[in-house]
Design an enzyme around this catalytic site. Structure first.
Site, PDB file in Angstrom:
ATOM      1  N   TYR A 166       0.849  -1.204   0.000  1.00  0.00           N
ATOM      2  CA  TYR A 166       0.000   0.000   0.000  1.00  0.00           C
ATOM      3  C   TYR A 166       0.878   1.245   0.000  1.00  0.00           C
ATOM      4  CZ  TYR A 166      -3.780   3.179   1.502  1.00  0.00           C
ATOM      5  OH  TYR A 166      -4.695   4.202   1.582  1.00  0.00           O
ATOM      6  N   LYS A 170       1.190   4.092  -2.923  1.00  0.00           N
ATOM      7  CA  LYS A 170       0.839   5.502  -2.677  1.00  0.00           C
ATOM      8  C   LYS A 170       2.040   6.417  -2.943  1.00  0.00           C
ATOM      9  CE  LYS A 170      -3.511   4.843  -1.644  1.00  0.00           C
ATOM     10  NZ  LYS A 170      -4.544   5.298  -2.583  1.00  0.00           N
TER      11      LYS A 170
HETATM   12  P1  NAI Z   1     -13.582   2.623   0.852  1.00  0.00           P
HETATM   13  O1  NAI Z   1     -13.234   1.196   1.030  1.00  0.00           O
HETATM   14  O2  NAI Z   1     -14.630   3.248   1.686  1.00  0.00           O
HETATM   15  O3  NAI Z   1     -13.956   2.898  -0.688  1.00  0.00           O
HETATM   16  C1  NAI Z   1     -13.189   2.384  -1.736  1.00  0.00           C
HETATM   17  C2  NAI Z   1     -14.113   2.134  -2.924  1.00  0.00           C
HETATM   18  O4  NAI Z   1     -13.278   1.665  -4.018  1.00  0.00           O
HETATM   19  C3  NAI Z   1     -15.172   1.045  -2.667  1.00  0.00           C
HETATM   20  O5  NAI Z   1     -16.446   1.499  -3.075  1.00  0.00           O
HETATM   21  C4  NAI Z   1     -14.685  -0.130  -3.503  1.00  0.00           C
HETATM   22  O6  NAI Z   1     -15.758  -0.937  -4.011  1.00  0.00           O
HETATM   23  C5  NAI Z   1     -13.951   0.584  -4.630  1.00  0.00           C
HETATM   24  N1  NAI Z   1     -12.989  -0.304  -5.280  1.00  0.00           N
HETATM   25  C6  NAI Z   1     -12.097  -1.132  -4.696  1.00  0.00           C
HETATM   26  N2  NAI Z   1     -11.418  -1.821  -5.627  1.00  0.00           N
HETATM   27  C7  NAI Z   1     -11.890  -1.402  -6.839  1.00  0.00           C
HETATM   28  C8  NAI Z   1     -11.598  -1.770  -8.177  1.00  0.00           C
HETATM   29  N3  NAI Z   1     -10.683  -2.698  -8.464  1.00  0.00           N
HETATM   30  N4  NAI Z   1     -12.277  -1.146  -9.165  1.00  0.00           N
HETATM   31  C9  NAI Z   1     -13.212  -0.205  -8.880  1.00  0.00           C
HETATM   32  N5  NAI Z   1     -13.537   0.159  -7.623  1.00  0.00           N
HETATM   33  C10 NAI Z   1     -12.883  -0.429  -6.618  1.00  0.00           C
HETATM   34  O7  NAI Z   1     -12.178   3.397   1.003  1.00  0.00           O
HETATM   35  P2  NAI Z   1     -11.831   4.952   1.211  1.00  0.00           P
HETATM   36  O8  NAI Z   1     -11.296   5.104   2.552  1.00  0.00           O
HETATM   37  O9  NAI Z   1     -12.947   5.798   0.755  1.00  0.00           O
HETATM   38  O10 NAI Z   1     -10.601   5.081   0.216  1.00  0.00           O
HETATM   39  C11 NAI Z   1     -10.664   5.774  -1.027  1.00  0.00           C
HETATM   40  C12 NAI Z   1      -9.239   6.122  -1.447  1.00  0.00           C
HETATM   41  O11 NAI Z   1      -8.660   6.977  -0.478  1.00  0.00           O
HETATM   42  C13 NAI Z   1      -8.308   4.904  -1.566  1.00  0.00           C
HETATM   43  O12 NAI Z   1      -7.441   5.100  -2.666  1.00  0.00           O
HETATM   44  C14 NAI Z   1      -7.534   4.950  -0.270  1.00  0.00           C
HETATM   45  O13 NAI Z   1      -6.297   4.323  -0.374  1.00  0.00           O
HETATM   46  C15 NAI Z   1      -7.399   6.452  -0.090  1.00  0.00           C
HETATM   47  N6  NAI Z   1      -7.106   6.895   1.260  1.00  0.00           N
HETATM   48  C16 NAI Z   1      -7.892   6.504   2.315  1.00  0.00           C
HETATM   49  C17 NAI Z   1      -7.587   6.920   3.589  1.00  0.00           C
HETATM   50  C18 NAI Z   1      -8.401   6.504   4.784  1.00  0.00           C
HETATM   51  O14 NAI Z   1      -7.891   6.639   5.902  1.00  0.00           O
HETATM   52  N7  NAI Z   1      -9.632   6.027   4.638  1.00  0.00           N
HETATM   53  C19 NAI Z   1      -6.440   7.814   3.842  1.00  0.00           C
HETATM   54  C20 NAI Z   1      -5.716   8.191   2.666  1.00  0.00           C
HETATM   55  C21 NAI Z   1      -6.042   7.740   1.422  1.00  0.00           C
END
Ligand code: NAI
Length: 231
Positions: A166, A170
């Site tokens: 991860y 990133k």
């Molecule tokens: P989440 O798990 O709530 O949402 C992620 C979404 O991406 C889900 O709806 C999932 O179905 C979709 N997804 C996963 N694999 C996929 C694929 N192969 N094709 C299409 N869609 C796919 O996660 P969150 O927290 O909203 O994360 C969103 C982004 O933000 C990610 O890139 C994560 O790494 C990044 N991020 C999150 C942080 C956190 O603390 N929650 C902090 C910094 C970055």
């Protein structure tokens, strides 16, 4: 003159723009969709989980134009089709948010499989390459500039014990973004990455207690705060 409230919605700020948000069915992506649609952008909500993409699109439709679409961002052809859908449905593409991503299980480095490594790199880094590539192709042809926003993380800046793939993905997004930003600047296409700290979403379920002390604010971030930054 009163300074604009930069965290608040500037309704109509994005009127006439077309956006795509990958991973828009949950968490940060869903918050970005809500914000962009409220600000006036017609938005394609892309997710692996079509039902959640459609739910978010249905929810925001009272504020503007949105539709759900199923795509696995690890599949370049699926990403290309999502971009094509934005063009055929809403007439172009101005804003591409490459946000979809997954976490990874904490395992000792010497027990990790190559398959698990590749899954995280494909989902969190190669997907961003596909999104940047196909958005750039359309934006260059349109000749009206654009914005490509890639979701990195605080883990694109520092390390985190237990998340090597991860963290590598990133960090990779930051390098990819900086290089392509230089390439596309002359086309008036801004390529930027966003590096949120830990944000309360389903992705970090079970991690809250461990990561809370890392936040000087004394609380985790909220998805709508990231959405405001992206907007
Ligand atoms: P989440 O798990 O709530 O949402 C992620 C979404 O991406 C889900 O709806 C999932 O179905 C979709 N997804 C996963 N694999 C996929 C694929 N192969 N094709 C299409 N869609 C796919 O996660 P969150 O927290 O909203 O994360 C969103 C982004 O933000 C990610 O890139 C994560 O790494 C990044 N991020 C999150 C942080 C956190 O603390 N929650 C902090 C910094 C970055």
């Amino acid at each position: 003159m009163v300074a604009p409230d930069r965290m608040g919605a500037d309704v109509a700020a994005l009127e006439g723009k077309v956006a795509i948000v990958t991973g828009g069915g949950s968490g940060i992506g869903a918050a970005i969709v809500r914000r962009l649609v409220r600000d006036g952008a017609a938005t394609v909500v892309v997710d692996l989980d079509l039902a959640s993409a459609q739910r978010v699109a249905d929810e925001v439709r009272e504020h503007g134009r949105a539709r759900g679409a199923e795509a696995d961002v690890t599949d370049e052809e699926a990403v290309r089709r999502a971009v094509e859908l934005a063009v055929s449905e809403f007439g172009g593409l101005d804003i591409m948010v490459n946000n979809a991503g997954i976490g990874e299980a904490a395992e000792p480095i010497d027990e990790r499989t190559a398959a698990a490594w590749h899954r995280v790199i494909e989902t969190n880094l190669s997907s961003v390459f596909y999104g940047v590539k196909h958005a750039a192709r359309v934006m260059k042809a349109q000749g009206r500039g654009g914005a490509i926003i890639n979701m990195s993380s605080i883990l694109g800046v520092v390390g985190f014990n237990g998340a090597p793939a991860y963290t590598a993905a990133k960090h990779g997004i930051v390098g990819l973004t900086q290089s392509v930003a230089l390439e596309l600047a002359a086309e008036r296409i801004r390529v930027v990455s966003v590096s949120p700290a830990f944000i309360r979403t389903p992705l970090i379920t079970g991690l809250e207690e461990r990561v809370l002390p890392l936040h000087p604010l004394g609380r985790l971030g909220e998805a709508n705060e990231v959405a405001a930054l992206v907007a």
